[in-house]
Design an enzyme around this catalytic site. Structure first.
Site, PDB file in Angstrom:
ATOM      1  N   GLU A  50     -46.067  72.379  25.539  1.00 55.54           N
ATOM      2  CA  GLU A  50     -47.366  71.742  25.293  1.00 55.54           C
ATOM      3  C   GLU A  50     -48.441  72.357  26.197  1.00 55.54           C
ATOM      4  O   GLU A  50     -48.291  72.374  27.414  1.00 55.54           O
ATOM      5  CB  GLU A  50     -47.203  70.249  25.583  1.00 55.54           C
ATOM      6  CG  GLU A  50     -48.258  69.370  25.024  1.00 55.54           C
ATOM      7  CD  GLU A  50     -47.837  67.893  25.101  1.00 55.54           C
ATOM      8  OE1 GLU A  50     -46.675  67.539  24.776  1.00 55.54           O
ATOM      9  OE2 GLU A  50     -48.683  67.083  25.521  1.00 55.54           O
TER      10      GLU A  50
ATOM     11  N   ASP B 206     -52.816  53.356  23.984  1.00 56.36           N
ATOM     12  CA  ASP B 206     -51.405  53.448  23.606  1.00 56.36           C
ATOM     13  C   ASP B 206     -51.215  52.849  22.215  1.00 56.36           C
ATOM     14  O   ASP B 206     -52.052  52.076  21.734  1.00 56.36           O
ATOM     15  CB  ASP B 206     -50.543  52.701  24.630  1.00 56.36           C
ATOM     16  CG  ASP B 206     -50.392  53.489  25.930  1.00 56.36           C
ATOM     17  OD1 ASP B 206     -50.533  54.726  25.894  1.00 56.36           O
ATOM     18  OD2 ASP B 206     -50.138  52.865  26.973  1.00 56.36           O
TER      19      ASP B 206
ATOM     20  N   ARG C 158     -45.819  70.266  29.679  1.00 51.88           N
ATOM     21  CA  ARG C 158     -44.493  69.679  29.497  1.00 51.88           C
ATOM     22  C   ARG C 158     -43.793  70.342  28.318  1.00 51.88           C
ATOM     23  O   ARG C 158     -44.434  70.984  27.486  1.00 51.88           O
ATOM     24  CB  ARG C 158     -44.559  68.159  29.310  1.00 51.88           C
ATOM     25  CG  ARG C 158     -45.426  67.685  28.177  1.00 51.88           C
ATOM     26  CD  ARG C 158     -45.555  66.148  28.189  1.00 51.88           C
ATOM     27  NE  ARG C 158     -46.511  65.707  27.181  1.00 51.88           N
ATOM     28  CZ  ARG C 158     -46.940  64.464  27.033  1.00 51.88           C
ATOM     29  NH1 ARG C 158     -46.493  63.499  27.813  1.00 51.88           N
ATOM     30  NH2 ARG C 158     -47.814  64.142  26.098  1.00 51.88           N
TER      31      ARG C 158
ATOM     32  N   ARG D 215     -42.157  53.236  42.169  1.00 51.43           N
ATOM     33  CA  ARG D 215     -41.114  52.211  42.291  1.00 51.43           C
ATOM     34  C   ARG D 215     -40.254  52.436  43.535  1.00 51.43           C
ATOM     35  O   ARG D 215     -39.900  53.580  43.830  1.00 51.43           O
ATOM     36  CB  ARG D 215     -40.205  52.235  41.053  1.00 51.43           C
ATOM     37  CG  ARG D 215     -40.962  52.009  39.772  1.00 51.43           C
ATOM     38  CD  ARG D 215     -40.054  51.394  38.713  1.00 51.43           C
ATOM     39  NE  ARG D 215     -40.794  51.285  37.475  1.00 51.43           N
ATOM     40  CZ  ARG D 215     -40.602  52.066  36.416  1.00 51.43           C
ATOM     41  NH1 ARG D 215     -39.652  52.981  36.439  1.00 51.43           N
ATOM     42  NH2 ARG D 215     -41.321  51.907  35.336  1.00 51.43           N
TER      43      ARG D 215
ATOM     44  N   TYR E 216     -58.658  55.954  25.462  1.00 49.44           N
ATOM     45  CA  TYR E 216     -57.278  56.438  25.640  1.00 49.44           C
ATOM     46  C   TYR E 216     -56.374  55.223  25.365  1.00 49.44           C
ATOM     47  O   TYR E 216     -56.140  54.398  26.241  1.00 49.44           O
ATOM     48  CB  TYR E 216     -57.164  56.905  27.088  1.00 49.44           C
ATOM     49  CG  TYR E 216     -55.911  57.615  27.553  1.00 49.44           C
ATOM     50  CD1 TYR E 216     -54.816  57.871  26.735  1.00 49.44           C
ATOM     51  CD2 TYR E 216     -55.847  58.073  28.876  1.00 49.44           C
ATOM     52  CE1 TYR E 216     -53.707  58.544  27.225  1.00 49.44           C
ATOM     53  CE2 TYR E 216     -54.744  58.745  29.370  1.00 49.44           C
ATOM     54  CZ  TYR E 216     -53.682  58.972  28.541  1.00 49.44           C
ATOM     55  OH  TYR E 216     -52.582  59.638  29.041  1.00 49.44           O
TER      56      TYR E 216
ATOM     57  N   ARG F 101     -59.697  66.593  24.869  1.00 47.04           N
ATOM     58  CA  ARG F 101     -58.701  67.647  25.069  1.00 47.04           C
ATOM     59  C   ARG F 101     -57.881  67.749  23.788  1.00 47.04           C
ATOM     60  O   ARG F 101     -57.579  66.726  23.145  1.00 47.04           O
ATOM     61  CB  ARG F 101     -57.762  67.304  26.235  1.00 47.04           C
ATOM     62  CG  ARG F 101     -58.463  67.168  27.554  1.00 47.04           C
ATOM     63  CD  ARG F 101     -59.104  68.438  28.037  1.00 47.04           C
ATOM     64  NE  ARG F 101     -58.113  69.391  28.551  1.00 47.04           N
ATOM     65  CZ  ARG F 101     -58.424  70.613  28.955  1.00 47.04           C
ATOM     66  NH1 ARG F 101     -59.676  71.071  28.872  1.00 47.04           N
ATOM     67  NH2 ARG F 101     -57.478  71.404  29.438  1.00 47.04           N
TER      68      ARG F 101
ATOM     69  N   ARG G 114     -51.740  54.402  35.025  1.00 47.53           N
ATOM     70  CA  ARG G 114     -50.745  54.312  33.961  1.00 47.53           C
ATOM     71  C   ARG G 114     -49.334  54.484  34.521  1.00 47.53           C
ATOM     72  O   ARG G 114     -48.369  54.041  33.908  1.00 47.53           O
ATOM     73  CB  ARG G 114     -50.991  55.409  32.908  1.00 47.53           C
ATOM     74  CG  ARG G 114     -52.272  55.251  32.122  1.00 47.53           C
ATOM     75  CD  ARG G 114     -52.565  56.484  31.282  1.00 47.53           C
ATOM     76  NE  ARG G 114     -51.516  56.838  30.350  1.00 47.53           N
ATOM     77  CZ  ARG G 114     -51.343  56.298  29.139  1.00 47.53           C
ATOM     78  NH1 ARG G 114     -52.184  55.380  28.720  1.00 47.53           N
ATOM     79  NH2 ARG G 114     -50.364  56.678  28.364  1.00 47.53           N
TER      80      ARG G 114
HETATM   81  N1  UDP Z   1     -49.545  62.877  35.302  1.00 47.14           N
HETATM   82  C1  UDP Z   1     -49.298  63.830  36.266  1.00 47.14           C
HETATM   83  N2  UDP Z   1     -48.037  64.323  36.379  1.00 47.14           N
HETATM   84  C2  UDP Z   1     -47.030  63.939  35.570  1.00 47.14           C
HETATM   85  C3  UDP Z   1     -47.278  62.974  34.585  1.00 47.14           C
HETATM   86  C4  UDP Z   1     -48.563  62.464  34.476  1.00 47.14           C
HETATM   87  O1  UDP Z   1     -50.191  64.221  37.003  1.00 47.14           O
HETATM   88  O2  UDP Z   1     -45.899  64.456  35.715  1.00 47.14           O
HETATM   89  C5  UDP Z   1     -50.926  62.341  35.213  1.00 47.14           C
HETATM   90  C6  UDP Z   1     -51.770  63.166  34.221  1.00 47.14           C
HETATM   91  O3  UDP Z   1     -53.102  63.192  34.685  1.00 47.14           O
HETATM   92  C7  UDP Z   1     -51.632  62.398  32.964  1.00 47.14           C
HETATM   93  C8  UDP Z   1     -51.651  60.957  33.462  1.00 47.14           C
HETATM   94  O4  UDP Z   1     -50.926  61.012  34.694  1.00 47.14           O
HETATM   95  O5  UDP Z   1     -52.680  62.673  32.053  1.00 47.14           O
HETATM   96  C9  UDP Z   1     -51.025  59.930  32.530  1.00 47.14           C
HETATM   97  O6  UDP Z   1     -49.696  60.317  32.255  1.00 47.14           O
HETATM   98  P1  UDP Z   1     -48.941  59.855  30.940  1.00 47.14           P
HETATM   99  O7  UDP Z   1     -47.528  60.281  31.078  1.00 47.14           O
HETATM  100  O8  UDP Z   1     -49.249  58.432  30.702  1.00 47.14           O
HETATM  101  O9  UDP Z   1     -49.672  60.779  29.844  1.00 47.14           O
HETATM  102  P2  UDP Z   1     -49.486  60.880  28.235  1.00 47.14           P
HETATM  103  O10 UDP Z   1     -48.021  60.782  27.909  1.00 47.14           O
HETATM  104  O11 UDP Z   1     -50.346  59.782  27.642  1.00 47.14           O
HETATM  105  O12 UDP Z   1     -50.032  62.255  27.943  1.00 47.14           O
END
Ligand code: UDP
Length: 385
Positions: A301, A351, A280, A178, A349, A250, A174
């Site tokens: 969170e 979007d 986060r 870059r 999962y 979860r 996901r």
């Molecule tokens: N992830 C991570 N560190 C980060 C952001 C994401 O390890 O700083 C990993 C984590 O396993 C997460 C996955 O990448 O569940 C997908 O991230 P995304 O930001 O897409 O998660 P969402 O916003 O759907 O919770």
């Protein structure tokens, strides 16, 4: 005897879109939801104390490459320009996400140009991993151990409650890497935030004379007879009374706090260090940059296993869950007059844009089948794929 011919279980994006499409085609539709509001987990509401629009179940940023889906949501809400620029606080420093040239140069105290960074990262990555299967393999292959352990390992253990060696590579796919300074979290053509929140958008979708919305209404299987067709966006295991076991999710706990001013300067700050208990912090007012608020409301969170009575968020989809899902899929396929849709109905999962795309396609498929008198599939897409 009901005067409606279609029952939609769940008033989230799937239920609202399918309901709207079928209502416009002349069907009489009931959309029922166990909760007191529509919009499912993208529900948004004004915080009473600060008047900031809050993403009640955590951050939802609308982004898509699908022009039809973008047009569709713009029919029901005014979308304001919004770019998600996520930061991460790791080992005492703030870095830019997704991993980009700024992150790489800051992390390695370098001033590399794009092609230099690309070569450098190719050396850091483990080229012996040819076809990464797990989250960890994907990370080691493409970003190497240092960046993996700093930005992904701790976050992922906290988020998913299991080792990254147990999770599929698709979760990390996901996130891009870059070799330029583009720090837009999403690479899609269209991105924005509904001016008055997602709930108002979903309410507008459901605002049709052929739709009746019933809130605070739990639907059991026995309530579903008497309709020509049922679309179930609720959890597939709950529909069958968990008779084959509980599919693991979860869930999230949010610790709300307020701040007089600007607490973190961005909407989403990630915390990958394993000794920080949250994953986060969301500062909701930054999701509405066109509004002005002195006060601020934030959600810390915390992720944990979802128990009975908790709100399911993320389907875990490890090997045992996929086996159980397979059994539920077989059970569901014995039924008639029902289609399982959305994140909970298909245990995927998803979007928001994909959810809407599938809901539109499902509704169109149903309308075609209804004309031909054919049996509607129980799943639009194979949930096991
Ligand atoms: N992830 C991570 N560190 C980060 C952001 C994401 O390890 O700083 C990993 C984590 O396993 C997460 C996955 O990448 O569940 C997908 O991230 P995304 O930001 O897409 O998660 P969402 O916003 O759907 O919770």
């Amino acid at each position: 005897m009901t005067q409606h011919d279609i029952l939609l279980v769940g008033a989230g994006l799937s239920g609202a879109v399918i309901g709207r499409e079928l209502a416009e085609a002349g069907h009489r539709v009931v959309v029922a939801d166990a909760r007191a509001h529509v919009a499912g987990n993208c529900h948004s509401a004004r915080d009473e104390e600060t008047q900031v629009m809050v993403h009640v179940y955590g951050p939802h940023i609308f982004h898509t490459d699908d022009a039809d889906v973008w047009d569709y949501v713009n029919r029901f809400a005014k979308f304001m320009p919004y770019k998600n620029r996520v930061k991460t606080t790791a080992r005492g420093q703030v870095f830019s996400l997704p991993i980009n040239l700024h992150t790489i140069n800051q992390f390695f105290s370098a001033t590399m140009r794009p092609d230099e960074a690309r070569d450098f990262m190719a050396e850091k990555g483990d080229a012996s991993i040819v076809d990464p299967q797990t989250f960890e393999e994907q990370a080691l292959r493409f970003v190497g151990r240092d960046l993996y352990e700093t930005f992904f390992k701790g976050y992922t253990v906290k988020q998913w409650g299991c080792a990254p060696t147990d999770l599929p590579a698709s979760i990390l796919r996901r996130l891009p890497v870059r070799f330029n300074y583009d720090d837009d979290y999403f690479a899609h053509r269209f991105q924005g935030m509904p001016q008055n929140g997602y709930t108002e958008m979903v309410e507008a979708m459901l605002d049709h004379p052929n739709i009746e919305v019933r809130l605070n209404t739990e639907i059991r299987r026995e309530d579903a007879s008497g309709y020509d067709h049922v679309f179930n966006a609720g959890p597939i295991d709950a529909w069958f009374g968990h008779r084959l076991g509980r599919l693991a999710y979860r869930t999230l706990d949010f610790r709300r706090f307020t701040y007089d001013g600007d607490y973190q300067g961005c909407a989403v700050m990630n915390y990958p260090d394993i000794d920080v208990p949250w994953t986060r912090i969301t500062e909701h007012k930054h999701f509405s940059p066109w509004e002005s608020h002195d006060g601020s409301v934030l959600y810390e969170e915390h992720s944990r296993a979802c128990g009975p009575g908790d709100i399911p968020y993320y389907p875990i989809r490890l090997v045992t869950e996929m086996q159980m899902l397979g059994d539920y899929v077989s059970l569901a396929k014995q039924g008639n007059h029902i289609t399982f849709v959305g994140r909970l109905g298909t245990y995927r999962y998803l979007d928001m844009d994909v959810t809407i795309r599938e809901a539109l396609d499902t509704a169109r498929l149903y309308l075609g089948h209804a004309v031909q008198g054919a049996r509607m599939p129980v799943f639009f897409k194979n949930p096991l794929a």
